[in-house]
Design a protein around this motif. Sequence first.
Motif, PDB file in Angstrom:
ATOM      1  N   ARG A 144      31.492  42.703  31.730  1.00 18.75           N
ATOM      2  CA  ARG A 144      31.360  43.931  30.950  1.00 18.75           C
ATOM      3  C   ARG A 144      31.386  45.076  31.932  1.00 18.75           C
ATOM      4  O   ARG A 144      31.047  44.908  33.108  1.00 18.75           O
ATOM      5  N   ARG A 171      27.290  50.140  34.034  1.00 13.49           N
ATOM      6  CA  ARG A 171      27.121  51.569  34.310  1.00 13.49           C
ATOM      7  C   ARG A 171      25.717  51.909  34.789  1.00 13.49           C
ATOM      8  O   ARG A 171      25.265  53.036  34.684  1.00 13.49           O
ATOM      9  N   THR A 174      34.441  53.784  20.988  1.00 12.59           N
ATOM     10  CA  THR A 174      33.831  53.222  22.203  1.00 12.59           C
ATOM     11  C   THR A 174      32.822  54.198  22.797  1.00 12.59           C
ATOM     12  O   THR A 174      31.699  53.813  23.156  1.00 12.59           O
ATOM     13  N   PHE A 187      27.642  55.272  39.391  1.00 11.15           N
ATOM     14  CA  PHE A 187      26.521  54.674  38.654  1.00 11.15           C
ATOM     15  C   PHE A 187      25.518  54.031  39.624  1.00 11.15           C
ATOM     16  O   PHE A 187      24.906  53.025  39.316  1.00 11.15           O
ATOM     17  N   CYS A 195      32.614  48.404  37.348  1.00 12.51           N
ATOM     18  CA  CYS A 195      33.154  49.288  36.309  1.00 12.51           C
ATOM     19  C   CYS A 195      34.432  49.907  36.864  1.00 12.51           C
ATOM     20  O   CYS A 195      34.386  50.600  37.889  1.00 12.51           O
ATOM     21  N   ALA A 196      35.553  49.604  36.240  1.00 12.76           N
ATOM     22  CA  ALA A 196      36.803  50.292  36.594  1.00 12.76           C
ATOM     23  C   ALA A 196      36.607  51.749  36.199  1.00 12.76           C
ATOM     24  O   ALA A 196      36.009  52.033  35.158  1.00 12.76           O
ATOM     25  N   GLN A 197      37.075  52.671  37.040  1.00 17.60           N
ATOM     26  CA  GLN A 197      36.795  54.079  36.753  1.00 17.60           C
ATOM     27  C   GLN A 197      38.028  54.972  36.963  1.00 17.60           C
ATOM     28  O   GLN A 197      38.364  55.315  38.106  1.00 17.60           O
ATOM     29  N   GLY A 198      38.639  55.333  35.836  1.00 19.00           N
ATOM     30  CA  GLY A 198      39.737  56.298  35.898  1.00 19.00           C
ATOM     31  C   GLY A 198      39.232  57.635  36.433  1.00 19.00           C
ATOM     32  O   GLY A 198      39.964  58.382  37.088  1.00 19.00           O
ATOM     33  N   ALA A 199      37.965  57.926  36.159  1.00 26.29           N
ATOM     34  CA  ALA A 199      37.368  59.205  36.602  1.00 26.29           C
ATOM     35  C   ALA A 199      37.498  59.384  38.114  1.00 26.29           C
ATOM     36  O   ALA A 199      37.571  60.509  38.608  1.00 26.29           O
ATOM     37  N   PRO A 247      31.474  46.941  23.748  1.00 25.32           N
ATOM     38  CA  PRO A 247      32.300  47.681  22.778  1.00 25.32           C
ATOM     39  C   PRO A 247      33.195  46.754  21.958  1.00 25.32           C
ATOM     40  O   PRO A 247      33.556  45.677  22.426  1.00 25.32           O
ATOM     41  N   LYS A 258      36.385  45.099  20.299  1.00 26.50           N
ATOM     42  CA  LYS A 258      37.772  44.908  20.727  1.00 26.50           C
ATOM     43  C   LYS A 258      38.649  44.794  19.484  1.00 26.50           C
ATOM     44  O   LYS A 258      38.149  44.504  18.385  1.00 26.50           O
TER      45      LYS A 258
HETATM   46  C1  LIG Z   1      41.773  51.666  34.075  1.00 25.00           C
HETATM   47  C2  LIG Z   1      40.367  51.825  33.551  1.00 25.00           C
HETATM   48  C3  LIG Z   1      39.710  53.031  33.724  1.00 25.00           C
HETATM   49  C4  LIG Z   1      38.395  53.173  33.276  1.00 25.00           C
HETATM   50  N1  LIG Z   1      37.716  54.331  33.519  1.00 25.00           N
HETATM   51  C5  LIG Z   1      36.414  54.432  33.211  1.00 25.00           C
HETATM   52  C6  LIG Z   1      35.668  55.564  33.627  1.00 25.00           C
HETATM   53  O1  LIG Z   1      36.172  56.490  34.253  1.00 25.00           O
HETATM   54  N2  LIG Z   1      34.334  55.583  33.320  1.00 25.00           N
HETATM   55  C7  LIG Z   1      33.728  54.572  32.624  1.00 25.00           C
HETATM   56  O2  LIG Z   1      32.520  54.657  32.390  1.00 25.00           O
HETATM   57  N3  LIG Z   1      34.417  53.472  32.229  1.00 25.00           N
HETATM   58  C8  LIG Z   1      35.738  53.381  32.520  1.00 25.00           C
HETATM   59  N4  LIG Z   1      36.440  52.258  32.196  1.00 25.00           N
HETATM   60  C9  LIG Z   1      35.767  51.148  31.492  1.00 25.00           C
HETATM   61  C10 LIG Z   1      36.212  51.101  30.031  1.00 25.00           C
HETATM   62  O3  LIG Z   1      35.578  52.116  29.324  1.00 25.00           O
HETATM   63  C11 LIG Z   1      35.820  49.714  29.498  1.00 25.00           C
HETATM   64  O4  LIG Z   1      36.617  48.747  30.141  1.00 25.00           O
HETATM   65  C12 LIG Z   1      36.040  49.598  27.984  1.00 25.00           C
HETATM   66  O5  LIG Z   1      35.179  50.458  27.299  1.00 25.00           O
HETATM   67  C13 LIG Z   1      35.806  48.168  27.511  1.00 25.00           C
HETATM   68  O6  LIG Z   1      34.502  47.748  27.860  1.00 25.00           O
HETATM   69  P1  LIG Z   1      34.267  46.444  28.733  1.00 25.00           P
HETATM   70  O7  LIG Z   1      34.852  46.709  30.116  1.00 25.00           O
HETATM   71  O8  LIG Z   1      32.774  46.297  28.794  1.00 25.00           O
HETATM   72  O9  LIG Z   1      34.975  45.316  28.066  1.00 25.00           O
HETATM   73  C14 LIG Z   1      37.757  52.092  32.608  1.00 25.00           C
HETATM   74  C15 LIG Z   1      38.446  50.891  32.434  1.00 25.00           C
HETATM   75  C16 LIG Z   1      39.719  50.746  32.903  1.00 25.00           C
HETATM   76  C17 LIG Z   1      40.432  49.423  32.719  1.00 25.00           C
END
Ligand SMILES: Cc1cc2nc3c(=O)[nH]c(=O)nc-3n(C[C@H](O)[C@H](O)[C@H](O)COP(=O)(O)O)c2cc1C
Length: 240
Positions: free
Chosen positions: A11, A14, A113, A142, A183-187, A226, A228
């Motif tokens: 998951r 954060r 989400t 985080f 946590c993958a983070q586009g931010a 979240p 799916k």
């Molecule tokens: C490419 C990518 C960018 C993401 N960027 C953010 C981000 O900037 N901040 C954040 O809190 N979560 C970020 N996420 C997490 C997604 O919000 C999360 O994967 C999605 O809500 C599904 O939840 P799960 O990962 O728990 O299955 C990112 C995920 C991916 C794959």
Amino acid sequence: MEFTDVLVNRRSIRSFSEKPIDDSTLNEILSLAIESPSSSNTQPYKMAVATGGINKVIGKDLLDKYYAANKLNTMPLPLKAVSAITSGALPDGDFRPILGKYPDEFQKRRVTTGQGLYEVLGIERHDKKSRDEQMAKNFTFFNAPVAIFFFIHPGMTYTALVDLGIFMQSLMLIATDKGLGTCAQGALGMWKSPIKKHFTLPKKYKLVCGMALGYPDDHKVNEYKPPKVTLNDLLIPNKK
Ligand SMILES: Cc1cc2nc3c(=O)[nH]c(=O)nc-3n(C[C@H](O)[C@H](O)[C@H](O)COP(=O)(O)O)c2cc1C
């Protein structure tokens, strides 16, 4: 863990504990991810791994930029134009985020989400201050002890992004299997200059995004799962 458990238990995390990741564990996670497939085995990605205090310095710098950017948005236009140049708040990442609404069904999924996440955190829909504070946490990863920034070679066009995504998922699953969270983070793709201060970035490579890596703590935000889509949402129907 069984593979299916790893897949289902991963998951986005954060909230991280202070517990550091020892070097051998970190090295193992990163090295195993190299097994990922990529187009013609090109592996057109690189990463900057911020640990041992560098992550804190970069995090502070990114956070300052986030707050400065937020402040810009509250300024009247002439002042905003001047401050945009002098404050260093303007994003200097390589890819522009989608501004405003996402297209088609994606905005609805994004809102659902986001709302679910804020609900778990007890943040009201119109409480912009708390939402901004939650967003701000992105920039200090985080509180994770490791922040990873991912880059691709743009000459490999779309395959580089596909390959990077696969690499990132490998990394996230390996980390989960070892009891860590990600946590993958586009931010983290918004500003490149704070990373550039601490790493000799390869010239042609473009910053895509980042990832927080560490041990999850027991904050309720980490319980958020979240919704799916269903399989039917993804399947393209046959012609009748
Ligand atoms: C490419 C990518 C960018 C993401 N960027 C953010 C981000 O900037 N901040 C954040 O809190 N979560 C970020 N996420 C997490 C997604 O919000 C999360 O994967 C999605 O809500 C599904 O939840 P799960 O990962 O728990 O299955 C990112 C995920 C991916 C794959």
